[in-house]
Design a protein around this motif. Structure first.
Motif, PDB file in Angstrom:
ATOM      1  N   CYS A   1       6.269 -63.192  40.474  1.00 45.72           N
ATOM      2  CA  CYS A   1       6.027 -62.264  39.375  1.00 45.72           C
ATOM      3  C   CYS A   1       4.588 -61.761  39.491  1.00 45.72           C
ATOM      4  O   CYS A   1       3.651 -62.552  39.546  1.00 45.72           O
TER       5      CYS A   1
ATOM      6  N   CYS B   1       2.843 -60.391  37.347  1.00 44.56           N
ATOM      7  CA  CYS B   1       2.080 -60.521  36.106  1.00 44.56           C
ATOM      8  C   CYS B   1       1.597 -61.946  35.859  1.00 44.56           C
ATOM      9  O   CYS B   1       0.431 -62.167  35.583  1.00 44.56           O
ATOM     10  N   CYS B   2       2.528 -62.902  35.959  1.00 41.27           N
ATOM     11  CA  CYS B   2       2.153 -64.257  35.555  1.00 41.27           C
ATOM     12  C   CYS B   2       2.185 -65.250  36.709  1.00 41.27           C
ATOM     13  O   CYS B   2       1.785 -66.403  36.548  1.00 41.27           O
TER      14      CYS B   2
ATOM     15  N   TYR C   1       4.839 -66.461  38.194  1.00 42.22           N
ATOM     16  CA  TYR C   1       6.063 -67.261  38.244  1.00 42.22           C
ATOM     17  C   TYR C   1       6.820 -66.969  39.538  1.00 42.22           C
ATOM     18  O   TYR C   1       6.843 -65.832  40.006  1.00 42.22           O
TER      19      TYR C   1
ATOM     20  N   CYS D   1      11.222 -61.197  34.819  1.00 45.90           N
ATOM     21  CA  CYS D   1      10.588 -62.514  34.840  1.00 45.90           C
ATOM     22  C   CYS D   1      11.052 -63.332  33.637  1.00 45.90           C
ATOM     23  O   CYS D   1      10.926 -62.890  32.494  1.00 45.90           O
TER      24      CYS D   1
ATOM     25  N   CYS E   1       7.486 -64.347  31.565  1.00 43.85           N
ATOM     26  CA  CYS E   1       6.681 -63.380  30.801  1.00 43.85           C
ATOM     27  C   CYS E   1       7.439 -62.089  30.498  1.00 43.85           C
ATOM     28  O   CYS E   1       6.884 -61.155  29.922  1.00 43.85           O
TER      29      CYS E   1
ATOM     30  N   ASN F   1       8.270 -59.685  32.281  1.00 45.92           N
ATOM     31  CA  ASN F   1       7.877 -58.542  33.099  1.00 45.92           C
ATOM     32  C   ASN F   1       9.134 -57.972  33.765  1.00 45.92           C
ATOM     33  O   ASN F   1       9.897 -58.690  34.391  1.00 45.92           O
TER      34      ASN F   1
HETATM   35 ZN   LIG Z   1       6.057 -63.269  34.856  1.00 40.52          ZN
END
Ligand SMILES: [Zn+2]
Length: 213
Positions: free
Chosen positions: A170, A172-173, A175, A189, A192, A194
């Motif tokens: 991911c 963004c985070c 993961y 995701c 988060c 996303n």
């Molecule tokens: Zn994420």
């Protein structure tokens, strides 16, 4: 907030570019440029169809003219085989020209570095359905062209580690979605939420990989 795939209105960046190559599109770049799979165009499809038809005709003629254990090559067969070969060359030309166009265009945007995934094409070839698509896309040729064009233009060429999870990560985070299926074109995701185009996210991850090394 997730990064969303918007229209490409940005000026060419002078940063690095991550490139996710694949079957659906030939290349999705982290600067939002997308290069289509030329094998899906009408022109190439028509040629492929023509080739298949000719090949069938040739094999029919062969079995018709079989004498005992011996296959006879009639003048007609020789003629048809020449036609098949000509189409094969034409297809190869179209594919390679397109690759040259694509790689030159990416390089012309003068990124500081370019990141490609380590092509474990052999691994992909194990999947029979993918094998033909992979072969038609000429991934190795893309890789080769990208590499030498980078060298010519003083662009750093980075190959991401084969185990770098560019698709599963991911952006963004961080993961890692271990069970991501090939059919999941949109990455969602679970941590988060996303939501992002799978190939575009992979290209962004590859670009960040380049920043980190
Ligand atoms: Zn994420």
């Amino acid at each position: 907030m997730g990064i969303e795939l918007e229209e490409n209105t940005e000026q060419p960046t002078n940063q690095g570019i991550g490139i996710d190559i694949g079957i659906k599109e030939l290349a999705v770049c982290s600067d939002k440029n997308i290069y289509k799979n030329i094998n899906k165009t009408a022109k190439v499809r028509k040629l492929k169809k023509k080739k298949r038809r000719l090949q069938r005709r040739v094999s029919k003629k062969y079995s018709k003219n079989k004498k005992g254990e011996c296959y006879c090559k009639t003048r007609n067969i020789v003629k048809s085989e020449k036609k098949v070969l000509k189409i094969t060359h034409r297809l190869t030309n179209i594919r390679h020209n397109y690759l040259h166009q694509t790689t030159s265009e990416i390089v012309s945007r003068k990124p500081k570095f370019i990141v490609l995934e380590d092509l474990n094409v052999k691994g992909m070839m194990k999947n029979r359905h993918l094998a033909k698509d992979v072969w038609e896309q000429c991934f190795y040729e893309f890789y080769r062209q990208m590499k030498y064009k980078c060298r010519w233009n003083n662009i750093e060429f980075v190959t991401a580690d084969r185990y770098y999870p560019s698709s599963k990560l991911c952006s963004c985070c961080g993961y890692i979605k271990k069970d991501l299926k090939l059919s999941e074109r949109i990455y969602i995701c679970p941590q988060c939420h996303n939501t992002i185009d799978r190939d575009y996210q992979a290209s962004v991850n590859l670009m960040r990989y380049g920043l980190a090394v």
